[in-house]
Design a protein around this motif. Structure first.
Motif, PDB file in Angstrom:
ATOM      1  N   PHE A  49       0.845  -1.185   0.000  1.00  0.00           N
ATOM      2  CA  PHE A  49       0.000   0.000   0.000  1.00  0.00           C
ATOM      3  C   PHE A  49       0.885   1.240   0.000  1.00  0.00           C
ATOM      4  CE2 PHE A  49      -2.604  -3.077   2.313  1.00  0.00           C
ATOM      5  CZ  PHE A  49      -3.885  -2.833   1.860  1.00  0.00           C
ATOM      6  N   SER A  50       0.378   2.321  -0.608  1.00  0.00           N
ATOM      7  CA  SER A  50       0.933   3.632  -0.281  1.00  0.00           C
ATOM      8  C   SER A  50      -0.212   4.571   0.046  1.00  0.00           C
ATOM      9  CB  SER A  50       1.796   4.205  -1.406  1.00  0.00           C
ATOM     10  OG  SER A  50       0.979   4.753  -2.417  1.00  0.00           O
ATOM     11  N   LEU A  51       0.100   5.536   0.916  1.00  0.00           N
ATOM     12  CA  LEU A  51      -0.871   6.552   1.324  1.00  0.00           C
ATOM     13  C   LEU A  51      -0.298   7.933   1.044  1.00  0.00           C
ATOM     14  CD1 LEU A  51      -1.840   5.216   4.882  1.00  0.00           C
ATOM     15  CD2 LEU A  51      -2.823   4.605   2.653  1.00  0.00           C
ATOM     16  N   THR A  52      -1.137   8.826   0.534  1.00  0.00           N
ATOM     17  CA  THR A  52      -0.734  10.228   0.517  1.00  0.00           C
ATOM     18  C   THR A  52      -0.743  10.732   1.965  1.00  0.00           C
ATOM     19  OG1 THR A  52      -3.032  10.790   0.006  1.00  0.00           O
ATOM     20  CG2 THR A  52      -1.493  10.694  -1.841  1.00  0.00           C
ATOM     21  N   ALA A  53       0.007  11.814   2.225  1.00  0.00           N
ATOM     22  CA  ALA A  53       0.242  12.230   3.618  1.00  0.00           C
ATOM     23  C   ALA A  53      -1.032  12.681   4.319  1.00  0.00           C
ATOM     24  CB  ALA A  53       1.292  13.345   3.648  1.00  0.00           C
ATOM     25  N   ASP A  54      -2.066  13.023   3.555  1.00  0.00           N
ATOM     26  CA  ASP A  54      -3.322  13.477   4.167  1.00  0.00           C
ATOM     27  C   ASP A  54      -4.212  12.313   4.599  1.00  0.00           C
ATOM     28  OD1 ASP A  54      -3.723  12.703   1.558  1.00  0.00           O
ATOM     29  OD2 ASP A  54      -4.931  14.427   0.991  1.00  0.00           O
ATOM     30  N   ILE A  55      -3.777  11.105   4.379  1.00  0.00           N
ATOM     31  CA  ILE A  55      -4.528   9.916   4.832  1.00  0.00           C
ATOM     32  C   ILE A  55      -3.764   9.296   5.994  1.00  0.00           C
ATOM     33  CG2 ILE A  55      -5.311   7.576   4.209  1.00  0.00           C
ATOM     34  CD1 ILE A  55      -6.987   9.518   2.764  1.00  0.00           C
ATOM     35  N   ASP A  56      -4.262   9.486   7.205  1.00  0.00           N
ATOM     36  CA  ASP A  56      -3.545   8.938   8.358  1.00  0.00           C
ATOM     37  C   ASP A  56      -4.474   8.476   9.490  1.00  0.00           C
ATOM     38  OD1 ASP A  56      -4.432  11.278   9.519  1.00  0.00           O
ATOM     39  OD2 ASP A  56      -2.445  11.955  10.156  1.00  0.00           O
ATOM     40  N   ALA A  57      -5.767   8.402   9.231  1.00  0.00           N
ATOM     41  CA  ALA A  57      -6.711   8.088  10.314  1.00  0.00           C
ATOM     42  C   ALA A  57      -6.684   6.617  10.706  1.00  0.00           C
ATOM     43  CB  ALA A  57      -8.128   8.495   9.908  1.00  0.00           C
ATOM     44  N   ILE A  58      -6.369   5.758   9.746  1.00  0.00           N
ATOM     45  CA  ILE A  58      -6.322   4.323  10.032  1.00  0.00           C
ATOM     46  C   ILE A  58      -5.414   3.678   9.008  1.00  0.00           C
ATOM     47  CG2 ILE A  58      -8.305   3.729   8.597  1.00  0.00           C
ATOM     48  CD1 ILE A  58      -9.128   1.621  10.601  1.00  0.00           C
ATOM     49  N   ASN A  59      -4.815   2.554   9.397  1.00  0.00           N
ATOM     50  CA  ASN A  59      -3.930   1.799   8.529  1.00  0.00           C
ATOM     51  C   ASN A  59      -4.783   0.869   7.652  1.00  0.00           C
ATOM     52  OD1 ASN A  59      -2.281  -0.409   7.610  1.00  0.00           O
ATOM     53  ND2 ASN A  59      -0.700   0.298   9.028  1.00  0.00           N
ATOM     54  N   PRO A  60      -4.713   1.001   6.344  1.00  0.00           N
ATOM     55  CA  PRO A  60      -5.579   0.182   5.490  1.00  0.00           C
ATOM     56  C   PRO A  60      -5.281  -1.321   5.589  1.00  0.00           C
ATOM     57  CG  PRO A  60      -4.016   1.440   4.164  1.00  0.00           C
ATOM     58  CD  PRO A  60      -3.891   1.942   5.561  1.00  0.00           C
ATOM     59  N   ALA A  61      -4.054  -1.693   5.907  1.00  0.00           N
ATOM     60  CA  ALA A  61      -3.762  -3.121   6.082  1.00  0.00           C
ATOM     61  C   ALA A  61      -4.477  -3.657   7.321  1.00  0.00           C
ATOM     62  CB  ALA A  61      -2.249  -3.344   6.198  1.00  0.00           C
ATOM     63  N   SER A  62      -4.488  -2.856   8.387  1.00  0.00           N
ATOM     64  CA  SER A  62      -5.246  -3.252   9.581  1.00  0.00           C
ATOM     65  C   SER A  62      -6.729  -3.345   9.264  1.00  0.00           C
ATOM     66  CB  SER A  62      -5.045  -2.230  10.701  1.00  0.00           C
ATOM     67  OG  SER A  62      -3.682  -2.071  10.990  1.00  0.00           O
ATOM     68  N   ALA A  63      -7.218  -2.382   8.478  1.00  0.00           N
ATOM     69  CA  ALA A  63      -8.641  -2.398   8.111  1.00  0.00           C
ATOM     70  C   ALA A  63      -8.989  -3.674   7.350  1.00  0.00           C
ATOM     71  CB  ALA A  63      -8.977  -1.159   7.281  1.00  0.00           C
ATOM     72  N   LEU A  64      -8.121  -4.080   6.440  1.00  0.00           N
ATOM     73  CA  LEU A  64      -8.366  -5.333   5.702  1.00  0.00           C
ATOM     74  C   LEU A  64      -8.446  -6.515   6.660  1.00  0.00           C
ATOM     75  CD1 LEU A  64      -6.262  -5.733   2.436  1.00  0.00           C
ATOM     76  CD2 LEU A  64      -8.699  -5.259   2.682  1.00  0.00           C
ATOM     77  N   ARG A  65      -7.497  -6.562   7.586  1.00  0.00           N
ATOM     78  CA  ARG A  65      -7.478  -7.694   8.520  1.00  0.00           C
ATOM     79  C   ARG A  65      -8.715  -7.691   9.415  1.00  0.00           C
ATOM     80  NH1 ARG A  65      -1.687  -6.790   8.932  1.00  0.00           N
ATOM     81  NH2 ARG A  65      -2.059  -5.620  10.819  1.00  0.00           N
ATOM     82  N   GLN A  66      -9.089  -6.481   9.871  1.00  0.00           N
ATOM     83  CA  GLN A  66     -10.268  -6.409  10.753  1.00  0.00           C
ATOM     84  C   GLN A  66     -11.540  -6.831  10.032  1.00  0.00           C
ATOM     85  OE1 GLN A  66     -10.009  -2.427  12.339  1.00  0.00           O
ATOM     86  NE2 GLN A  66      -8.074  -2.903  13.362  1.00  0.00           N
ATOM     87  N   SER A  67     -11.526  -6.737   8.713  1.00  0.00           N
ATOM     88  CA  SER A  67     -12.692  -7.168   7.935  1.00  0.00           C
ATOM     89  C   SER A  67     -12.660  -8.672   7.653  1.00  0.00           C
ATOM     90  CB  SER A  67     -12.720  -6.409   6.607  1.00  0.00           C
ATOM     91  OG  SER A  67     -11.768  -6.966   5.704  1.00  0.00           O
ATOM     92  N   GLY A  68     -11.621  -9.339   8.164  1.00  0.00           N
ATOM     93  CA  GLY A  68     -11.514 -10.781   7.946  1.00  0.00           C
ATOM     94  C   GLY A  68     -10.741 -11.150   6.685  1.00  0.00           C
TER      95      GLY A  68
END
Lengths: 124, 124, 124
Positions: A49-68
């Motif tokens: 993943f890459s994020l632009t600097a204005d995206i920092d509220a949550i880690n998208p890899a964590s979000a994927l895992r939390q979704s199963g």
């Protein structure tokens, strides 16, 4: 026996910097990348993943895992290079995956990220 | 003839922002990743590092080379995405490597980084 | 039938933070990496760039595409980790590519980036 070759698939999406929207857009893009390319999670070798600097509220890899999803996938979440005039609020993915050698990859740019690669815009 | 497949192995460790500790923790994690997965350096295709922004005293790839390791390895050292509430002082690695197709990979999270992936916590 | 193996090739170049120079140096390095390793674009699996924070005038992946190169290549453009005393003005590449198993890779460090890996300095 079908020969498999490592390939890389790109995707990108845009989001407000808000936890639930980042999670939702990430999962949506990920599911679309897998469906469009006929992948199952065990086909994936690595996911960047890459994020632009204005995206920092949550880690998208964590979000994927939390979704199963992606519970066993090797992932990295990196800072997109901060180039002038680049598209804000953007979450990018690059998936390394084994595919049949003759299979063309489907890159997915959605939810505002289509303008990054108009020639790859979703046609389905 | 054994079939080999490209796989990705993740690791992470924590360190103070101090040259000798970064070097020591990096080498320790690298050696543990190689030992736990039965790798030799020539098996490695590429090695990606990421650093949180508070780690800047020394480049961990340079530290590996100065220790006599990874002299011929293609490496990148990238900025970890600066997500809110993420674990500080963290050095991450992702190794692309050829392994026997049936071999399970051992990810290593140590020295404070265990909390990133409790389900992958070192069990040996 | 020749066996092919995934390998990673590194390159780096230096540039002023100016659009045309970034574009020119990026294209030059890319062409040199392909020529030195006997590659065609369709051999490339993925291409990772990193930029030091002082390089932000143009995206080198866009520059490649605007030059007619890498139109179908999966690329990521990431922030190089901001390590103290690191070389400024640097554009790095890592190319994942299938090569003949016995072929040695040629890494290319030019235009000021030679000092990063003196042992890999261009000899041809």
């Amino acid at each position: 026996m079908n020969e498999k070759t490592l390939k890389a698939i790109r995707g990108a999406t845009c989001s407000a910097n808000e936890k639930s929207e980042i999670a939702q857009k990430t999962v949506y893009l990920y599911d679309k990348l897998l469906a469009a390319n006929g992948l199952t999670e065990t086909d994936i070798v690595s996911l960047f993943f890459s994020l632009t600097a204005d995206i920092d509220a949550i880690n998208p890899a964590s979000a994927l895992r939390q979704s199963g999803r992606a519970g066993e996938t090797a992932m990295m979440v990196l800072q997109e290079a901060a180039v002038q005039c680049s598209l804000p609020g953007t979450i990018r993915m690059l998936i390394h995956v084994y595919l049949a050698s003759e299979q063309a990859v489907q890159h997915i740019y959605i939810h505002g990220a289509e303008k990054l690669r108009p020639e790859w815009e979703e046609s389905t």
